[in-house]
Write a protein that holds these residues in place. Sequence first.
Motif, PDB file in Angstrom:
ATOM      1  N   LEU A 146       0.879  -1.205  -0.073  1.00 31.66           N
ATOM      2  CA  LEU A 146       0.013   0.061   0.011  1.00 31.66           C
ATOM      3  C   LEU A 146       0.780   1.166   0.062  1.00 31.66           C
ATOM      4  N   PRO A 147       0.547   2.454  -0.622  1.00 29.92           N
ATOM      5  CA  PRO A 147       1.079   3.675  -0.422  1.00 29.92           C
ATOM      6  C   PRO A 147       1.281   3.913   1.172  1.00 29.92           C
ATOM      7  N   HIS A 150      13.126   6.719   3.859  1.00 29.14           N
ATOM      8  CA  HIS A 150      12.461   7.203   5.408  1.00 29.14           C
ATOM      9  C   HIS A 150      11.686   6.392   5.945  1.00 29.14           C
ATOM     10  N   ARG A 151      10.479   6.022   5.136  1.00 32.05           N
ATOM     11  CA  ARG A 151       9.334   5.116   5.527  1.00 32.05           C
ATOM     12  C   ARG A 151       9.150   3.710   4.943  1.00 32.05           C
ATOM     13  N   HIS A 152      10.241   3.097   4.480  1.00 32.69           N
ATOM     14  CA  HIS A 152      10.355   1.775   4.153  1.00 32.69           C
ATOM     15  C   HIS A 152       9.143   1.686   2.942  1.00 32.69           C
ATOM     16  N   PRO A 153       8.998   2.429   2.083  1.00 30.10           N
ATOM     17  CA  PRO A 153       7.830   2.337   1.096  1.00 30.10           C
ATOM     18  C   PRO A 153       8.389   1.087  -0.052  1.00 30.10           C
ATOM     19  N   ILE A 154       7.514   0.345  -0.791  1.00 30.94           N
ATOM     20  CA  ILE A 154       7.833  -0.280  -2.019  1.00 30.94           C
ATOM     21  C   ILE A 154       8.136   0.586  -2.926  1.00 30.94           C
ATOM     22  N   ALA A 214      19.903   0.085   0.563  1.00 27.78           N
ATOM     23  CA  ALA A 214      19.120  -1.114   0.543  1.00 27.78           C
ATOM     24  C   ALA A 214      17.788  -0.784   0.010  1.00 27.78           C
ATOM     25  N   TYR A 215      17.326  -1.419  -1.073  1.00 29.63           N
ATOM     26  CA  TYR A 215      16.035  -1.179  -1.447  1.00 29.63           C
ATOM     27  C   TYR A 215      15.073  -2.065  -0.371  1.00 29.63           C
ATOM     28  N   PRO A 216      13.897  -1.189   0.139  1.00 30.89           N
ATOM     29  CA  PRO A 216      12.950  -1.717   1.107  1.00 30.89           C
ATOM     30  C   PRO A 216      12.177  -3.190   0.315  1.00 30.89           C
ATOM     31  N   TYR A 272      11.136  -3.250  -6.607  1.00 31.29           N
ATOM     32  CA  TYR A 272      12.033  -2.199  -7.470  1.00 31.29           C
ATOM     33  C   TYR A 272      12.201  -2.687  -8.729  1.00 31.29           C
ATOM     34  N   LEU A 273      12.321  -1.520  -9.621  1.00 26.35           N
ATOM     35  CA  LEU A 273      12.590  -1.784 -10.932  1.00 26.35           C
ATOM     36  C   LEU A 273      13.609  -1.121 -11.587  1.00 26.35           C
TER      37      LEU A 273
END
Length: 323
Positions: free
Chosen positions: A171-172, A218-222, A254-256, A264-265
Motif C-alpha cells: 500500500l502507499p 525514510h518510511r520503507h515504502p515499496i 538497500a532497497y526496501p 524495485y524496478l
Amino acid sequence: MSLWEAAYRLAARGLSPAGGRARLSILIYHRVLPEADPLFPGETTAAGFDLEMGLLKRVFAVLPLGEAVARLKAGTLPARAACVTFDDGYADNATHALPILRKYGLPACFFIATAYLDGGRMFNDTVIEAVRRAKPERVDLGRFGLGEHDLSSPEAKARAIGAILSQVKYLPPDRREDTVAGLAAALTGAALPTDLMLTTAQLQALRQAGMDIGAHTHRHPILAKLDPAAVRAEIAEGVAALEGILDQRVGLFAYPNGKPGSDYLPQQAAIVRELGFDAAVSTQWGAACAASDPFQLPRFTPWSRDKARFQPQLLRNLVRSYF
C-alpha cells in the motif's frame, strides 16, 4: 578448525578466489532476539547469531561492505570475501548483534529506515504486535480489505501475520500506516511497544564502533509503487536524516523489501545511481562478481535453524550468479 571447516575453506576459495574472479557473499539479517519468539521460532536469536558469526569467520574473510564494494570493482577482493548486513534499524542490532560482532572482530553494515528512529514502530511490527496481543480466536478484518483470520494458536497467528503483511506492505505509505493503525485498534486495546527501533544514540554508537551505516529510505515504502519524484524524496529524506545524525556522507543503499522486478524496478535502480550512491543491495539471493551491477548487488539470507547447514548454504549461494 575441524576437517569439515578446512574443506569448506578450500571449497570457498575454489568458488571465490582472490582478484578479478572473486565473488562476494553478502549476508542479510534483520533482528537478533534475546530468545526465541513463539510466533517466529526461526527468527535469529543472540545464541544463533553468535554461532553463525563464529562459523562465518572460520571459513570466510569478512570485510566492511563499503570496502568490499570498492574492491569488487577494482578486482582486489581477497578469496572467500563476505559481508554482514542488517536492514531496518532494530534496537537489538545495537544491544545484541553489536557485542557479538565485536566478540569476533567482524564489521557489518546497518541500513536504516529513518522514520522509525527514537520510538517509532515499523508497519510490520504494528501488525505483528497487535496480532500477538489479540484475544479473539478468529477476527474479521474485511473492513480493511484483509479478510478473516484464525488466531487460535501461535502458529495460526503467524500465518495470519504473513497473510496480512503480504497485502499491506504494497500500500502507499500513508494508507499503509492508516490501515495498520486501524487494524491494531480493532485487534487489541493493549499498548504496543515503542522501543523496537534504534535510538539516535544507539545509531551513533554503531558508527563509533566502526560499523558502516547505509540508507534504507525514510518510511520503507515499496519503491516500485511510487512515482519518480516520490522515490527521490523518500531516499533523500532518509539520507539527509542519517548524514545529519552521523555528520558524514552515506554512500550505501538497500532497497526496501528488495526483490528486483516487484519491489524495485530498473528505473528505481537508475535513480539510486543518479543520486550518487556508491552501491545498492537487493534481497535477490546469489553472490556478486565483477560483472554484477553495483546498484543491484545480491544478498543471501541464512535460513536454516540447523546450524550444521550454515556453511554448506553459503557455499551453495556462491554458485548462484546475479547480474
